[in-house]
Scaffold this active site. Structure first.
Site, mmCIF file in Angstrom:
data_model
loop_
_atom_site.group_PDB
_atom_site.id
_atom_site.type_symbol
_atom_site.label_atom_id
_atom_site.label_comp_id
_atom_site.label_asym_id
_atom_site.label_seq_id
_atom_site.Cartn_x
_atom_site.Cartn_y
_atom_site.Cartn_z
ATOM 1 N N ASP A 210 -2.923 -0.363 -10.106
ATOM 2 C CA ASP A 210 -4.029 -0.428 -9.150
ATOM 3 C C ASP A 210 -4.877 -1.667 -9.418
ATOM 4 O OD1 ASP A 210 -5.644 0.924 -7.060
ATOM 5 O OD2 ASP A 210 -7.148 1.029 -8.644
ATOM 6 N N GLU A 240 -0.461 -3.816 -7.193
ATOM 7 C CA GLU A 240 -1.103 -3.751 -5.879
ATOM 8 C C GLU A 240 -1.822 -5.073 -5.632
ATOM 9 O OE1 GLU A 240 -4.716 -1.662 -3.397
ATOM 10 O OE2 GLU A 240 -4.695 -1.668 -5.585
ATOM 11 N N ASP A 323 -3.902 3.416 1.656
ATOM 12 C CA ASP A 323 -5.015 2.482 1.864
ATOM 13 C C ASP A 323 -5.060 1.920 3.280
ATOM 14 O OD1 ASP A 323 -6.216 2.547 -0.683
ATOM 15 O OD2 ASP A 323 -4.671 1.228 -1.489
#
Length: 487
Positions: A210, A240, A323
């Site tokens: 992340d 990410e 997301d």
């Protein structure tokens, strides 16, 4: 240097699961909250409510996942937390009891591996949460806490819950619920490395990282890779990063990134002016303005030049995630947009990733709406489901779709045609994003033999060979695509 990436990823089709929303176990298990007041499964999700999905429920659905053709699962965070999405980590060594705890996760891992399904976990290592023990100790003991230097403390007293006073510490995105780690502290660095090693030894197959670009400590991700690969050389490390990722894809850090640079242009081409701008403008990718085939080809060829080929083959390609809004909602409910984009996803170099529910037409606006409960079978869109099943099966059946060369053959108007070639296995993929049938004449002299089988979709195929010139004439109906085999 020679770049080494995990071979299995090149042949993987990923399924991204948001654990609270995929499946709630139908069997009684000894766990907390037997009579929990979960949100209604079918109701629109809220920012803070739980629907009660758990790992036992996922175990019960592994047959469905396997039958779909999935052989790798990426879970959004599963560690103990006080949020339904679990990006607010309390304990990195404990799977959330609401999901079934470490016991359920071990059972899930074993059951997945028996089916040759890999499991990748979400590593949230930039920040923790207010409930993280080490930060809680700082809240209790102030400057006397032994953990003060684990965080970016700016002053005293700390104000973790009220906006009326300065937080006096750095929170991710200015959010005081997410205190950032001080990665320059060697103890913090070692702590994170040991978490990564622990779960690999437990049996996971990789980490999705992340916001890794937020960690700027020199050498951090290089050490992370070294430590991970020492435990399992075939472990997958995927970051990410939404944009140009060459900085992290040099062979010393990540094996791939979530490839939003594929998602944006692909949606812009297939959905075009159907894109609902309010669903995309607040996100860091650009599925707008609409692209014609030539523009799409340019963006794809530029993307394919960004990274070494071994990295291209281990990119995590996607059309939607937790997301983003879901594609069918971005495209205003237009099913052909979903089917055409899915065709491009399943025929592109790298590992395709399907966000749970996308394969059955689950809608969803930007989060929290994109995190709905997986729908009952009666509410599935069977056309979209069969499209996914068929294309996944073809990807598994033809190695050229996984590791073959990628060559654009034709890109004019709204018709885009390319070839995937591996040895003597040659496939031609055509996508007509326009609203009228379109014909293309393609010089295919370089192909070994003529296209002779329509594997997917509909098209009129005519082969003309005069002397050394071989020409293929393809007529593709409006808003459809096809796959042809050669030989």
């Amino acid at each position: 240097m020679q770049i080494q990436t995990p071979d299995w990823v090149k042949h993987a089709v990923f399924y991204q699961i948001f654990p609270d929303r995929f499946a709630r176990s139908k069997q009684p298990h000894k766990r907390l909250l037997h009579e929990a007041r979960w949100e209604d499964w079918e109701a629109m999700p809220t920012l803070q409510g739980y629907k009660g999905g758990d790992l036992w429920g996922i175990i019960e659905e592994l047959d469905y996942i396997q039958d779909l053709g999935i052989n790798a699962v990426y879970f959004t965070p599963i560690f103990q937390s006080a949020s339904n999405h679990r990006y607010h980590t309390h304990d990195y060594y404990q799977v959330d009891p609401l999901l079934g705890g470490n016991e359920a996760f071990k059972e899930l891992l074993d059951a997945a591996h028996q089916r040759n399904i890999k499991v990748v976990l979400d590593g949230v290592f930039n920040h923790s949460s207010r409930g993280f023990f080490f930060f809680h100790d700082v809240l209790e003991n102030g400057p006397h806490s032994p953990w003060v230097n684990w965080f970016k403390i700016e002053g005293w007293p700390l104000a973790p819950y009220t906006g009326e006073l300065p937080a006096n510490y750095v929170g991710w995105g200015g959010n005081r619920a997410l205190p950032e780690f001080n990665h320059d502290n060697p103890e913090v660095r070692e702590y994170i490395m040991e978490i990564a090693e622990y779960w690999l030894k437990f049996g996971i197959d990789g980490w999705r990282l992340d916001v890794p670009f937020e960690i700027k400590t020199p050498g951090f991700w290089q050490e992370f890779r070294d430590r991970v690969k020492a435990v399992n050389p075939e472990a997958y490390i995927v970051g990410e990063v939404w944009g140009d990722s060459r900085e992290w894809l040099d062979g010393t850090q990540f094996d791939g990134v979530m490839n939003y640079l594929f998602a944006g242009p692909t949606i812009a081409f297939t959905a075009g002016d159907r894109v609902v701008l309010e669903q995309v403008q607040s996100r860091d990718y650009q599925p707008y303005p609409p692209l014609f085939a030539t523009e799409y080809a340019n963006k794809i060829q530029e993307l394919l030049q960004f990274y070494p080929w071994d990295i291209q083959l281990t990119q995590l390609n996607l059309l939607a995630s937790h997301d983003t809004a879901r594609l069918i909602t971005i495209a205003g409910g237009d099913k052909p947009s979903v089917e055409l984009a899915t065709l491009l996803l399943l025929t592109f170099p790298g590992a395709p990733s399907i966000y749970y529910g996308d394969e059955v037409g689950l809608p969803g606006a930007i989060d929290p709406d994109s995190r709905r409960g997986f729908p009952l079978e009666a509410n599935w869109d069977q056309e979209i489901f069969q499209t996914h099943r068929q294309l996944i099966a073809l990807r598994h059946a033809y190695p050229a779709l996984r590791t073959g060369d990628y060559q654009v053959l034709f890109a004019q108007g709204q018709l885009y045609i390319f070839a995937r070639t591996l040895g003597k296995e040659e496939l031609i993929i055509a996508v007509n994003a326009g609203t009228a049938a379109t014909t293309a004449n393609i010089n295919v002299t370089n192909l070994h033999t003529q296209p002779n089988k329509l594997l997917y979709g509909t098209a009129e195929v005519e082969w003309n060979g005069e002397g050394e010139t071989q020409q293929l004439t393809l007529t593709i109906p409006a808003r459809t695509g096809c796959i042809l085999s050669v030989g």
